[in-house]
Write a protein that holds these residues in place. Structure first.
Motif, PDB file in Angstrom:
ATOM      1  N   ARG A  20      -2.875   9.643 -42.085  1.00 46.53           N
ATOM      2  CA  ARG A  20      -1.772  10.600 -42.046  1.00 46.53           C
ATOM      3  C   ARG A  20      -1.910  11.635 -43.155  1.00 46.53           C
ATOM      4  O   ARG A  20      -1.663  12.822 -42.944  1.00 46.53           O
ATOM      5  N   ASN A 135       6.045  15.750 -29.976  1.00 47.91           N
ATOM      6  CA  ASN A 135       4.767  15.183 -30.427  1.00 47.91           C
ATOM      7  C   ASN A 135       4.381  13.999 -29.546  1.00 47.91           C
ATOM      8  O   ASN A 135       4.431  12.854 -29.988  1.00 47.91           O
ATOM      9  N   TYR A 138       1.721  11.462 -30.984  1.00 49.70           N
ATOM     10  CA  TYR A 138       2.236  10.571 -32.024  1.00 49.70           C
ATOM     11  C   TYR A 138       3.168   9.530 -31.416  1.00 49.70           C
ATOM     12  O   TYR A 138       3.107   8.347 -31.758  1.00 49.70           O
ATOM     13  N   THR A 141       1.089   6.915 -29.638  1.00 48.97           N
ATOM     14  CA  THR A 141       0.441   5.990 -30.572  1.00 48.97           C
ATOM     15  C   THR A 141       1.439   4.980 -31.114  1.00 48.97           C
ATOM     16  O   THR A 141       1.161   3.777 -31.172  1.00 48.97           O
ATOM     17  N   VAL A 142       2.618   5.449 -31.499  1.00 48.44           N
ATOM     18  CA  VAL A 142       3.641   4.553 -32.043  1.00 48.44           C
ATOM     19  C   VAL A 142       4.093   3.541 -30.978  1.00 48.44           C
ATOM     20  O   VAL A 142       4.243   2.349 -31.276  1.00 48.44           O
ATOM     21  N   GLN A 166       3.943   2.190 -39.516  1.00 49.38           N
ATOM     22  CA  GLN A 166       3.268   3.224 -38.731  1.00 49.38           C
ATOM     23  C   GLN A 166       4.274   4.232 -38.154  1.00 49.38           C
ATOM     24  O   GLN A 166       3.987   5.425 -38.088  1.00 49.38           O
ATOM     25  N   THR A 167       5.451   3.774 -37.752  1.00 51.24           N
ATOM     26  CA  THR A 167       6.488   4.690 -37.274  1.00 51.24           C
ATOM     27  C   THR A 167       6.876   5.661 -38.381  1.00 51.24           C
ATOM     28  O   THR A 167       6.991   6.870 -38.145  1.00 51.24           O
ATOM     29  N   TYR A 169       5.017   6.523 -41.013  1.00 49.54           N
ATOM     30  CA  TYR A 169       3.881   7.417 -41.278  1.00 49.54           C
ATOM     31  C   TYR A 169       3.765   8.523 -40.231  1.00 49.54           C
ATOM     32  O   TYR A 169       3.535   9.686 -40.567  1.00 49.54           O
ATOM     33  N   TYR A 170       3.902   8.176 -38.961  1.00 46.22           N
ATOM     34  CA  TYR A 170       3.773   9.194 -37.912  1.00 46.22           C
ATOM     35  C   TYR A 170       4.946  10.169 -37.936  1.00 46.22           C
ATOM     36  O   TYR A 170       4.772  11.357 -37.685  1.00 46.22           O
ATOM     37  N   GLY A 173       4.243  12.419 -40.817  1.00 48.75           N
ATOM     38  CA  GLY A 173       3.152  13.312 -40.428  1.00 48.75           C
ATOM     39  C   GLY A 173       3.647  14.444 -39.551  1.00 48.75           C
ATOM     40  O   GLY A 173       3.319  15.614 -39.777  1.00 48.75           O
TER      41      GLY A 173
END
Length: 196
Positions: A20, A135, A138, A141-142, A166-167, A169-170, A173
């Motif tokens: 990220r 997005n 993203y 991916t999440v 990860q949620t 971070y995305y 980002g």
């Protein structure tokens, strides 16, 4: 949270942050990234350089997830969640990957790997999934990450940690990769053409 779980989470958080942070850096400093691509011989074209990093980051992400699942499954093959949760996890993975594939299909290689930041013309996409989500890559991916951890770690004490991380971070980002009036989309068109 046990000390070993804390250490594992801290290590995962550090390693997973590089992806990220790199994308935020590339989005906000495309000239510097393009220059580093050439200097480090990553690629002559920054789009190709970012694509190579993308694949490296996906391998790292998969290795972190596999290590986490293996470590907290006591070194054994992880036990799958009960049928309703397993099927829900699989649905999330399928929907997430569909969003990712649609995003790649709509934007193409140059669009996905921030070509607009490097002077390439990338048409603004208003078709699905962009007609519904800001997005979609993203989000896809999440959703896939949540689906994986629901399917293989649900109801274990650690199951929420990596998906929540990860949620976050995305989401960060996506926030930091927004354009601002001081940052027009195409920064380095002349530099890319001069060195291409």
């Amino acid at each position: 949270m046990s000390f070993s779980l804390f250490l594992a989470f801290f290590a995962a958080a550090v390693v997973l942050s590089f992806e990220r942070l790199t994308y935020i850096y590339v989005w906000r400093r495309p000239r510097a990234f393009a220059s580093r691509c050439r200097r480090w011989r990553l690629a002559a074209d920054p789009v190709a350089g970012l694509e190579r990093l993308f694949y490296l980051f996906k391998v790292i992400q998969i290795l972190v997830f596999a290590a986490w699942i293996f470590m907290f499954s006591a070194g054994q093959w992880p036990q799958l969640a009960a049928w309703p949760f397993l099927s829900g996890g699989i649905v999330l993975i399928l929907v997430g990957q569909m969003l990712n594939l649609m995003t790649f299909w709509r934007l193409g290689r140059v669009g996905i790997f921030y070509g607009v930041r490097f002077g390439h013309e990338v048409a603004w996409c208003r078709q699905f999934p962009f007609s519904v989500f800001r997005n979609p890559q993203y989000l896809g991916t999440v959703l896939s990450i949540w689906g994986l951890f629901i399917a293989v770690r649900f109801e274990q004490p650690d199951w929420l940690l990596i998906p929540l991380l990860q949620t976050l971070y995305y989401a960060l980002g996506a926030h930091f990769e927004k354009d601002s009036p001081r940052q027009p989309g195409a920064y380095v068109q002349a530099e890319v053409r001069a060195t291409g």
